[in-house]
Scaffold this active site. Sequence first.
Site, PDB file in Angstrom:
ATOM      1  CG  PHE A  17      12.826  23.773  25.128  1.00  0.00           C
ATOM      2  CD1 PHE A  17      13.020  23.992  23.768  1.00  0.00           C
ATOM      3  CD2 PHE A  17      11.535  23.724  25.606  1.00  0.00           C
ATOM      4  CE1 PHE A  17      11.956  24.154  22.907  1.00  0.00           C
ATOM      5  CE2 PHE A  17      10.445  23.883  24.759  1.00  0.00           C
ATOM      6  CZ  PHE A  17      10.659  24.109  23.409  1.00  0.00           C
ATOM      7  CD  GLU A  18      18.876  23.043  29.730  1.00  0.00           C
ATOM      8  OE1 GLU A  18      18.317  24.150  29.853  1.00  0.00           O
ATOM      9  OE2 GLU A  18      20.065  22.914  29.369  1.00  0.00           O
ATOM     10  CB  CYS A  41      19.221  25.464  13.615  1.00  0.00           C
ATOM     11  SG  CYS A  41      19.903  26.742  14.692  1.00  0.00           S
ATOM     12  CE  LYS A  63       8.239   6.320  29.711  1.00  0.00           C
ATOM     13  NZ  LYS A  63       7.879   7.747  29.576  1.00  0.00           N
ATOM     14  NE  ARG A  99       1.754  11.445  28.025  1.00  0.00           N
ATOM     15  CZ  ARG A  99       1.783  11.024  29.283  1.00  0.00           C
ATOM     16  NH1 ARG A  99       0.721  10.439  29.817  1.00  0.00           N
ATOM     17  NH2 ARG A  99       2.856  11.182  30.027  1.00  0.00           N
ATOM     18  NE  ARG A 144      -3.728  -2.321   0.087  1.00  0.00           N
ATOM     19  CZ  ARG A 144      -3.544  -3.623  -0.137  1.00  0.00           C
ATOM     20  NH1 ARG A 144      -2.353  -4.070  -0.518  1.00  0.00           N
ATOM     21  NH2 ARG A 144      -4.537  -4.477  -0.014  1.00  0.00           N
ATOM     22  CB  CYS A 158       3.036  16.754  29.823  1.00  0.00           C
ATOM     23  SG  CYS A 158       4.696  16.131  29.856  1.00  0.00           S
ATOM     24  CB  CYS A 187      17.286  30.049  13.385  1.00  0.00           C
ATOM     25  SG  CYS A 187      18.863  29.871  12.552  1.00  0.00           S
TER      26      CYS A 187
HETATM   27 ZN   LIG Z   1      20.517  28.603  13.516  1.00  0.00          ZN
END
Ligand SMILES: [Zn+2]
Length: 348
Positions: free
Chosen positions: A131-132, A170, A85, A70, A11, A194, A173
């Site tokens: 974010f780290e 990136c 995990k 989830r 498919r 969360c 940016c």
């Molecule tokens: Zn950049």
Amino acid sequence: MDPKFYERYSRQILFSEIGEQGQQRLLESSAVMVGCGALGTALANLLVRAGLGKLRIVDRDFVEPSNLQRQTLFEESDASESLPKAVAAERRLNHINSGVTIEGIVADLTPQNAVELLGGFPLILDGTDNFETRFLLNDAAIHLGVPWIYAAVVASYGVTLTIRPGETACLACALESGSGNGERTTPTAAEDTCDTVGVLGAAAGVIASLEAAEAMKLLLGKFANPGGRLVSFDVWSGKYQSVRVARNPECRACVHRDLRYLQGDAQPRLTMCGRDSVQIHERRRQLDLPELGRRLAPTVAEVRENGFLLRFRVPPYEMTVFADGRAIIKGTRDTSVARSLYARYIGN
Ligand SMILES: [Zn+2]
């Protein structure tokens, strides 16, 4: 192509943008994914079913009952056994598609191990929750010169951006100030997580699907769409946005190659998403978990060991220790409490 593969992927082969050649290319391709939570499980499921040749999954966490709403690769038994995990995902994905090489690695991505864990793959996928780690992924992708796909989800909302270093904007940016000094325009401390506002599986599913399609296009060399678009979706309000992100000509990371997250001046003690815990990272310190369990049994409560981790209670705290010396201390957000518990029960 092997008729067995032809039938399995028929498919997808019928889809004109892929065809038999594209499918063959996909079967020979690989990717590394960091983080195997809501986004990561949905994304890995899609890519492994699609016939990616090899997937490495790096995750530092273990399955808990609150994940099951989830995180689609995990089952109740994984949570009751507290399986890492990366291990639970590898097992499940092997059953889903035995033709794909799955490599689950239980580890916390750090500046010290990032190049070793991510190197050699043509694509890096974001399944993380902080974010780290994402800025570390961004710096590592620029250093390695490979594309990566940023994705994040919280509450009913999610966002994704495909990054090709040197070609498109990136993460720095997009999220740091224009002066190139590395200051983030959104202070991450103020961001929702969360942990505070929850997360819907439906939102993770949408963003993981967008990420999977982008991954397939990158692996097939299909850049008809120039990328560099930050796509966001809110499944509750139904709002969808696609905004072009320009490269910053003064970008710290992709222009001036100041890869400060990869150089890793300071890897902070991490507080994890989703619970009241502190993680202590003691790198490359091999522990004999069964032996440690026997030694601790007389002084602590509820010692459990499953071959991957050792868990015990020191009320009101619960400590989970991994074989590489890493530990998660549940029941506190105070790093000094966590550090002193670590020193007392695991040693220095
Ligand atoms: Zn950049």
